[in-house]
Motif scaffolding. Structure first.
Motif, short mmCIF file in Angstrom:
data_model
loop_
_atom_site.label_atom_id
_atom_site.label_comp_id
_atom_site.label_asym_id
_atom_site.label_seq_id
_atom_site.Cartn_x
_atom_site.Cartn_y
_atom_site.Cartn_z
N LYS A 127 0.83 -1.21 0.00
CA LYS A 127 0.00 0.00 0.00
C LYS A 127 0.86 1.26 0.00
O LYS A 127 0.52 2.26 -0.64
CB LYS A 127 -0.96 -0.01 1.19
CG LYS A 127 -2.08 -1.02 1.02
CD LYS A 127 -2.94 -1.12 2.26
CE LYS A 127 -3.99 -2.23 2.10
NZ LYS A 127 -4.72 -2.50 3.33
N LYS A 128 1.99 1.23 0.71
CA LYS A 128 2.91 2.38 0.73
C LYS A 128 3.46 2.66 -0.67
O LYS A 128 3.87 3.79 -0.96
CB LYS A 128 4.07 2.14 1.70
CG LYS A 128 3.71 2.42 3.14
CD LYS A 128 4.86 2.17 4.07
CE LYS A 128 5.93 3.22 3.98
NZ LYS A 128 6.97 3.09 5.03
N HIS A 129 3.49 1.63 -1.51
CA HIS A 129 3.99 1.79 -2.89
C HIS A 129 2.84 1.95 -3.89
O HIS A 129 3.02 1.76 -5.08
CB HIS A 129 4.89 0.61 -3.25
CG HIS A 129 6.23 0.71 -2.60
ND1 HIS A 129 6.48 0.19 -1.35
CD2 HIS A 129 7.38 1.31 -3.00
CE1 HIS A 129 7.73 0.46 -1.03
NE2 HIS A 129 8.29 1.14 -2.00
N ASN A 130 1.66 2.30 -3.36
CA ASN A 130 0.48 2.64 -4.17
C ASN A 130 -0.20 1.46 -4.87
O ASN A 130 -0.94 1.66 -5.83
CB ASN A 130 0.81 3.75 -5.18
CG ASN A 130 1.23 5.02 -4.48
OD1 ASN A 130 0.60 5.42 -3.50
ND2 ASN A 130 2.30 5.63 -4.94
N PHE A 131 0.05 0.25 -4.41
CA PHE A 131 -0.73 -0.88 -4.88
C PHE A 131 -2.12 -0.75 -4.28
O PHE A 131 -2.27 -0.35 -3.12
CB PHE A 131 -0.12 -2.21 -4.43
CG PHE A 131 1.07 -2.65 -5.24
CD1 PHE A 131 0.93 -3.57 -6.28
CD2 PHE A 131 2.35 -2.17 -4.95
CE1 PHE A 131 2.03 -3.98 -7.01
CE2 PHE A 131 3.46 -2.58 -5.69
CZ PHE A 131 3.29 -3.49 -6.73
N ILE A 132 -3.12 -1.09 -5.08
CA ILE A 132 -4.50 -1.03 -4.60
C ILE A 132 -5.14 -2.41 -4.74
O ILE A 132 -4.78 -3.19 -5.63
CB ILE A 132 -5.33 0.03 -5.35
CG1 ILE A 132 -5.36 -0.25 -6.85
CG2 ILE A 132 -4.83 1.43 -5.04
CD1 ILE A 132 -6.38 0.56 -7.62
N GLU A 133 -6.09 -2.69 -3.87
CA GLU A 133 -6.79 -3.97 -3.94
C GLU A 133 -7.75 -3.97 -5.13
O GLU A 133 -8.42 -2.98 -5.40
CB GLU A 133 -7.57 -4.21 -2.65
CG GLU A 133 -8.22 -5.58 -2.61
CD GLU A 133 -8.88 -5.90 -1.28
OE1 GLU A 133 -9.56 -6.94 -1.23
OE2 GLU A 133 -8.73 -5.13 -0.31
N MET A 148 -3.64 -7.36 -5.62
CA MET A 148 -3.37 -5.93 -5.67
C MET A 148 -2.70 -5.59 -6.99
O MET A 148 -2.03 -6.45 -7.58
CB MET A 148 -2.47 -5.52 -4.49
CG MET A 148 -3.10 -5.81 -3.14
SD MET A 148 -2.04 -5.31 -1.77
CE MET A 148 -2.56 -3.60 -1.63
N GLU A 149 -2.88 -4.34 -7.41
CA GLU A 149 -2.27 -3.89 -8.64
C GLU A 149 -1.70 -2.49 -8.46
O GLU A 149 -2.23 -1.69 -7.69
CB GLU A 149 -3.26 -3.91 -9.81
CG GLU A 149 -3.69 -5.31 -10.18
CD GLU A 149 -4.61 -5.38 -11.38
OE1 GLU A 149 -5.07 -4.33 -11.87
OE2 GLU A 149 -4.86 -6.51 -11.85
N LEU A 150 -0.64 -2.25 -9.20
CA LEU A 150 -0.04 -0.92 -9.29
C LEU A 150 -0.09 -0.53 -10.75
O LEU A 150 0.41 -1.26 -11.62
CB LEU A 150 1.41 -0.94 -8.79
CG LEU A 150 2.19 0.36 -8.99
CD1 LEU A 150 1.60 1.49 -8.15
CD2 LEU A 150 3.66 0.16 -8.66
N TYR A 151 -0.70 0.64 -11.01
CA TYR A 151 -0.79 1.13 -12.39
C TYR A 151 0.35 2.13 -12.60
O TYR A 151 0.47 3.11 -11.87
CB TYR A 151 -2.17 1.76 -12.63
CG TYR A 151 -3.26 0.76 -12.34
CD1 TYR A 151 -3.49 -0.31 -13.20
CD2 TYR A 151 -4.04 0.88 -11.20
CE1 TYR A 151 -4.47 -1.25 -12.92
CE2 TYR A 151 -5.03 -0.06 -10.92
CZ TYR A 151 -5.24 -1.12 -11.79
OH TYR A 151 -6.21 -2.05 -11.50
N LEU A 152 1.17 1.84 -13.57
CA LEU A 152 2.37 2.65 -13.83
C LEU A 152 2.09 3.81 -14.77
O LEU A 152 1.19 3.80 -15.55
CB LEU A 152 3.47 1.75 -14.41
CG LEU A 152 3.83 0.54 -13.55
CD1 LEU A 152 4.75 -0.40 -14.31
CD2 LEU A 152 4.48 0.98 -12.26
#
Length: 152
Positions: A127-133, A148-152
């Motif tokens: 979550k600190k690295h902006n991954f979202i559920e 979780m996913e992180l959109y670049l």
């Protein structure tokens, strides 16, 4: 000593397996899919366009993580493990940032991961690295109950 990040080297394959086996046995159990990946690390991760990173401190493996290519725009961050001796030294943070940089260099749009809601420290770090559920896809792991996913 400064942490050093290196890419996959077969001489560290046993470290990749043993670090991941240790945390799996501590929190869950080693599943058949884990064994399949461990038995074919090069074929399932490296040769398909992914990478395994190792964080070395004084030539000792402090942590590791894999980036598995899902498709042309997505990588899965998997098998993140930090040696107990080095926990609390930001090794996980360094490895996640390495994965993000790698995905950007490969022009990926998304990094996804499967985890467990039992792993509070890991989820906090993601979550600190902006991954979202996101909704959980069907997967090969009994322990995975969150995606979780992180959109670049």
């Amino acid at each position: 000593m400064q942490p050093e990040i290196i890419t996959y080297n077969p001489k560290y394959k046993t470290d990749f397996i043993s670090l991941n086996t240790a945390w799996l046995q501590e929190y869950f159990f080693v599943e058949q899919h884990d064994i399949d990946v461990f038995n074919a690390v090069e074929e399932t991760i490296i040769q398909t366009g992914g990478e395994i990173f190792f964080c070395l401190i004084a030539n000792e493996v402090a942590g590791t993580v894999a980036m598995q290519k899902v498709n042309e725009t997505t990588f899965e961050m998997a098998k993140l493990a930090v040696n107990k001796k080095f926990q609390g030294q930001n090794i996980g943070k360094i490895l996640i940032e390495t994965c993000i940089d790698f995905a950007k260099q490969k022009n990926a749009k998304t990094i996804m991961l499967m985890s467990s809601t039992k792993l509070d420290v890991a989820l906090h770090l993601y979550k600190k690295h902006n991954f979202i559920e996101v909704p959980l896809d069907e997967n090969d792991y009994a322990r995975a109950d969150i995606q979780m996913e992180l959109y670049l």
